[in-house]
Design a protein around this motif. Sequence first.
Motif, PDB file in Angstrom:
ATOM      1  N   LYS A  64      17.848  78.261  41.391  1.00 22.29           N
ATOM      2  CA  LYS A  64      19.211  78.714  41.097  1.00 22.29           C
ATOM      3  C   LYS A  64      19.818  79.431  42.290  1.00 22.29           C
ATOM      4  N   ARG A  65      19.022  80.266  42.907  1.00 20.67           N
ATOM      5  CA  ARG A  65      19.518  80.984  44.084  1.00 20.67           C
ATOM      6  C   ARG A  65      19.897  79.986  45.181  1.00 20.67           C
ATOM      7  N   GLU A  93      20.817  76.935  44.781  1.00 24.35           N
ATOM      8  CA  GLU A  93      22.015  76.185  44.392  1.00 24.35           C
ATOM      9  C   GLU A  93      23.275  77.008  44.638  1.00 24.35           C
ATOM     10  N   GLU A  94      23.242  78.321  44.308  1.00 23.59           N
ATOM     11  CA  GLU A  94      24.409  79.173  44.544  1.00 23.59           C
ATOM     12  C   GLU A  94      24.730  79.252  46.033  1.00 23.59           C
ATOM     13  N   LEU A 150      26.296  76.049  47.081  1.00 29.56           N
ATOM     14  CA  LEU A 150      27.672  75.909  46.622  1.00 29.56           C
ATOM     15  C   LEU A 150      28.632  76.700  47.514  1.00 29.56           C
ATOM     16  N   GLU A 151      28.250  77.918  47.857  1.00 30.56           N
ATOM     17  CA  GLU A 151      29.089  78.728  48.743  1.00 30.56           C
ATOM     18  C   GLU A 151      29.240  78.062  50.105  1.00 30.56           C
TER      19      GLU A 151
END
Length: 549
Positions: free
Chosen positions: A183-184, A186-187, A190-191
Amino acid sequence: MATAPVIQYGRRSGSSKKKHAVEEKKELQPPDLRNVTVLPKAEWLRIQGRLNHSNKYNESLNEASKQREAMHLQSKEVVKFWSNTIVGQRQKKLEAKKIREELEKEEKKQIDIEEAKYQEQMRKAAIEKAKILQYYETDRVKGFHSALLLTEVLKEREAQIELKQKKEETSKEVNTEIMTLMKRKEEAALELEQQKALQRKLDSQATAEKLKQQARENAMDREREMLEKKKEAEELQQLKELFLWEQDMQKKRKEDEKRNIMQTHMEHIANRDIIRAIEAQKQEMEEERRRLYAKAKQKMSKLRKDKEEEIYREVQVHREKIINKLTAQQEEKANNKEEIIAKAIAQQDAKLAQQHDEKEAKRMAMLDSIASHREAMRQEQEQKEKEDLQNAIELLNAKKEADRIFIEKQHLKAQKMKEDGRTLQDLYVNQMAEKRAKEQQIRKQQLDLETKNAELIAVEEIQFQQYAKKVIDTATEAKKNTYPLLKAARDGSGGGLGPIFGGVRPSYLVQDETGVQLPSYVGGESQDVKDLNETRDIQQSKKRLGFTW
């Protein structure tokens, strides 16, 4: 002492042949004892010694050499055992060498014995190893080893299953951490993607400005190109007008050339007609000369023909004269020929009459010879018939004798066949007895072989069970699955499913096209049913069935 005269090289001078012959006769006569001289013994010995002097010298030399050789042998015997001489030292060295060689030989023998023992041990070890390998290559041991391999595989499989379970348990704990980390990531991704999108937008705006500037520059370039094209069109128009003027000038020059050529051609045609007229005139003159020549030739041929006719007439006249002369000569010859023909006919008639007489005489002689031949043939036929009759009688007697001999031979042959039959019958009886004895011997050998084979099978079974027990115990201690080993270590050799028979567990096949092996249904329940239905004690069976007698 009177001596005979010595004569050298033939007859003595002054002597005759007769005198010489007389002297030879005198020499052949026996000696006169009164004229013989007797030598004393000493003188005789002196003469003999002088003659035999060389023989005594040789004997003395031989004697001296023998004495020297004897002394040499004696000296060799004396010094043979001396140790301070060269020969003694050499002898001592040879003896020492001989002793040393004997010791080395003994050592080599001992080494050979030890090597032989070692080789014997190695051979025994190799034989034992070969026996073990051969034992391992038997079908039953190979099947047992296959079961052992299956046991190892099952053990490995259990270990792998256990390892897999442990991995699954550990993976459940690790999955939560992995999800958080993902998840980290992926974030952060995305940024980063948003920043990249903003940068792409700015880049596209800058690119649009550049494209507009390029469009303006392209429009200016197109205007410059149009002006340049217009200038080029004007220049091309001028060049075209110049080209057309040059073409007109070339056409004019070509027309002038054509007119000149036509004028020259007309002049050539006029000259050609003049030349043709001159040539025609020449041909007419030639034709006139040919006609004159032909007329002269015809006149000459006519004159030649007249001359030939005149010569022919003269020849004909001469020929008629010759023919008349020949005709007269032929008539004269014809008269002479008739006389000759008459003479020839008379001679021919006489000759024919003579030939007819000769033929008649020959015919009569032939008839006589035919009659005599017929008589001779008749007599010969009668003699032949008599001989045939005699031959037939002799042949009949010979046939009777042959029949008698044949009957005797057949009788002897029948007796011989009867004797041969008896001999053959005895031979058959002996052969049957020998065959029966041989079959009994073979049967006995087979029984002995089967007994020995059973003993060997029993020994092999004991060895196999011992080996299998060790392996199964080892597998049990290692906590392995021993079911395949126990199944492979069942009693009886062979891989069948049937009962043990003679130490062998055979296979029973289905009697159809498949030919598969029958299954084994031996279990606890089937064994109970077998025990229930199998009759071991008849009395117990009677009681079970309710019989009281």
